[in-house]
Design an enzyme around this catalytic site. Sequence first.
Site, PDB file in Angstrom:
ATOM      1  N   GLY A 278      30.695  37.280  39.940  1.00  0.00           N
ATOM      2  CA  GLY A 278      30.449  36.476  40.989  1.00  0.00           C
ATOM      3  C   GLY A 278      30.637  35.159  40.134  1.00  0.00           C
ATOM      4  O   GLY A 278      29.755  33.531  40.040  1.00  0.00           O
ATOM      5  N   GLY A 279      31.806  35.157  39.821  1.00  0.00           N
ATOM      6  CA  GLY A 279      32.148  34.198  38.858  1.00  0.00           C
ATOM      7  C   GLY A 279      32.105  33.114  39.302  1.00  0.00           C
ATOM      8  O   GLY A 279      33.313  31.762  38.593  1.00  0.00           O
ATOM      9  N   HIS A 350      19.378  34.076  40.494  1.00  0.00           N
ATOM     10  CA  HIS A 350      18.223  33.461  41.466  1.00  0.00           C
ATOM     11  C   HIS A 350      18.427  33.316  42.682  1.00  0.00           C
ATOM     12  O   HIS A 350      17.662  32.716  42.965  1.00  0.00           O
ATOM     13  CB  HIS A 350      18.401  32.283  40.221  1.00  0.00           C
ATOM     14  CG  HIS A 350      19.623  30.906  40.862  1.00  0.00           C
ATOM     15  ND1 HIS A 350      19.334  30.157  40.396  1.00  0.00           N
ATOM     16  CD2 HIS A 350      21.071  31.726  41.142  1.00  0.00           C
ATOM     17  CE1 HIS A 350      20.416  29.661  40.890  1.00  0.00           C
ATOM     18  NE2 HIS A 350      21.439  30.597  41.428  1.00  0.00           N
TER      19      HIS A 350
HETATM   20  C1  LIG Z   1      25.157  30.389  42.442  1.00  0.00           C
HETATM   21  S1  LIG Z   1      27.713  30.737  42.635  1.00  0.00           S
HETATM   22  C2  LIG Z   1      27.691  31.078  40.988  1.00  0.00           C
HETATM   23  C3  LIG Z   1      28.939  31.077  40.382  1.00  0.00           C
HETATM   24  C4  LIG Z   1      29.568  31.408  38.659  1.00  0.00           C
HETATM   25  N1  LIG Z   1      29.082  32.516  37.959  1.00  0.00           N
HETATM   26  C5  LIG Z   1      29.302  29.864  37.777  1.00  0.00           C
HETATM   27  O1  LIG Z   1      27.857  30.029  37.198  1.00  0.00           O
HETATM   28  O2  LIG Z   1      28.988  29.056  37.970  1.00  0.00           O
HETATM   29  C6  LIG Z   1      27.392  32.052  42.987  1.00  0.00           C
HETATM   30  C7  LIG Z   1      28.582  33.210  43.132  1.00  0.00           C
HETATM   31  O3  LIG Z   1      27.903  34.554  44.312  1.00  0.00           O
HETATM   32  C8  LIG Z   1      29.579  34.672  44.568  1.00  0.00           C
HETATM   33  N2  LIG Z   1      28.351  36.021  45.590  1.00  0.00           N
HETATM   34  C9  LIG Z   1      27.795  36.314  46.498  1.00  0.00           C
HETATM   35  N3  LIG Z   1      27.651  37.183  46.558  1.00  0.00           N
HETATM   36  C10 LIG Z   1      28.494  38.035  46.628  1.00  0.00           C
HETATM   37  C11 LIG Z   1      28.513  39.667  46.221  1.00  0.00           C
HETATM   38  N4  LIG Z   1      28.165  40.827  47.328  1.00  0.00           N
HETATM   39  N5  LIG Z   1      29.645  40.105  45.816  1.00  0.00           N
HETATM   40  C12 LIG Z   1      30.231  39.392  44.252  1.00  0.00           C
HETATM   41  N6  LIG Z   1      29.710  37.555  44.876  1.00  0.00           N
HETATM   42  C13 LIG Z   1      29.207  37.382  45.102  1.00  0.00           C
HETATM   43  C14 LIG Z   1      29.388  33.586  45.477  1.00  0.00           C
HETATM   44  O4  LIG Z   1      30.916  33.693  46.259  1.00  0.00           O
HETATM   45  C15 LIG Z   1      29.108  32.795  44.530  1.00  0.00           C
HETATM   46  O5  LIG Z   1      30.132  32.318  43.777  1.00  0.00           O
END
Ligand SMILES: C[S@@+](CC[C@H](N)C(=O)[O-])C[C@H]1O[C@@H](n2cnc3c(N)ncnc32)[C@H](O)[C@@H]1O
Length: 468
Positions: A278-279, A350
């Site tokens: 989720g990066g 979160h």
């Molecule tokens: C708040 S962002 C955090 C991004 C990064 N880790 C940072 O700290 O800048 C949450 C991330 O989770 C990803 N995400 C949401 N649902 C997901 C899923 N089912 N599988 C993988 N990534 C997902 C979103 O696309 C988003 O990039």
Amino acid sequence: MTEHIAQLSELISKAAHTLQSLSSNNVNGPTFPELDDLYNPTSEEFRSNPDAALAANVIVEAAFQLIACVRPPTHSIFHHVCGHIKASALRVCIESNIVEALREGGSEGMHVNDIAKAVNLPPEKLGRILRYLATNHIFREMEPDVFCNNRISSVLDSKKSIKDIISAPEHKHDNTDGFVALMELFGGDLHKSSGYLLENLQDPVTSASEEPFHAPIQRAFNIDVPMFEWYKRSEQEPRRRRFMVAMQGTSVLQPEADLLKCMDWNDISPDSLVVEVGGGLGLSCLTVARAFPQMRFEIQDRQEVVSRGKSAWDAIDTKLTDRVHFRAHNYLDPQPAKTAAVFVLKHVIHNVSDPYALEVLKQLRGAAAPTTRLLLVDSIVPYACHARDNSESIDIASNVAPSLLPNFGAVNERVYISDLTMMLNLNAQERTLSHVQSLLEKSGWKINVIMKRDDTDSFMQPMTAVPV
Ligand SMILES: C[S@@+](CC[C@H](N)C(=O)[O-])C[C@H]1O[C@@H](n2cnc3c(N)ncnc32)[C@H](O)[C@@H]1O
């Protein structure tokens, strides 16, 4: 009781003395800005001195406690219950570009008739709205019906001209630091969702639900899909656009946690594989990539996100891009990276409720070797009292002054706002330390290091866990 009031006043006067002496000793350095000055990032530079930052925080929390002690409780509750009126008044100013109009009006201030003309609102009603905010130290009424910006209102300046904003309102937040977009988001959509919190808690369908499509936002906007699915609809393009800019704006409230400082990277082999799940675009890993030139990185996220990753890294430094790989991966599915030395989960847990958080953590545990570390970077919600035992304790104010709330009260209100924002938008949450511990235990991890915090107004609490 009067003793408590005396203690709080003493704390305030000691802290004020600290600020004053730091300011007068620092002839060429940053001084304490006046409320009537305009905001700019340098006006806050005095906070880079930890003693000054601490003194300012002590004043804020002690003053809040002092007000709570001495104001009639009926008035205190009335003012809190009417918080939505203040928020609505501010929303008028944000979305009608009042701050930009006042900037263009110059330092002499503007008569409310002229402000109203510039932003196309009725002058008499606008004057009452501005006067209420000026009473709360947001704007200043210089003379009857003449208003100007002050240090608090001017944080809402997009720096765009009124002419440009009016001719292309959808671009108001482009190329800004995102703070005004963030305030627009919180003052608008989030405010409306919060109006449905009680109904959401009372409805048997939504009250105990942990699904992201059962949050108050669905009730407020009459939608039946999770917020991010709603944002994907073509007619929601302006919301989607504003959200992306607004997320950058969070760094104005709290600087991004530097991943390099979130764990001791020397503890792992220099050529290790680090996988951020989720990066996003993976840009948090840049500082680590620079410091450890043999380390390799895999950034996992949804397809539409990772497809932009390589160009984002290339734009910063093409030499680093060789060591990063982007993979489209749903974090609820089995984890494909089996040789990671570190899995990074930053601002991910979160966004989801416990059943989903557990699934994410279990998938990582399933792919972890005995030596793999899980680096969790998220807010930890402190209790508003002392923790039951030391292992649970992340008290931050205890060493400063026992008469202040252990969580530093008003200074740290943001973490509780963030927690309820997650509830309103996603049915998700920020968590206490014992809550995170319990999720980790249930998914086969245990905390081994919690990074020590060296500040009192940050709620970011990085920690590493290892497989049990
Ligand atoms: C708040 S962002 C955090 C991004 C990064 N880790 C940072 O700290 O800048 C949450 C991330 O989770 C990803 N995400 C949401 N649902 C997901 C899923 N089912 N599988 C993988 N990534 C997902 C979103 O696309 C988003 O990039």
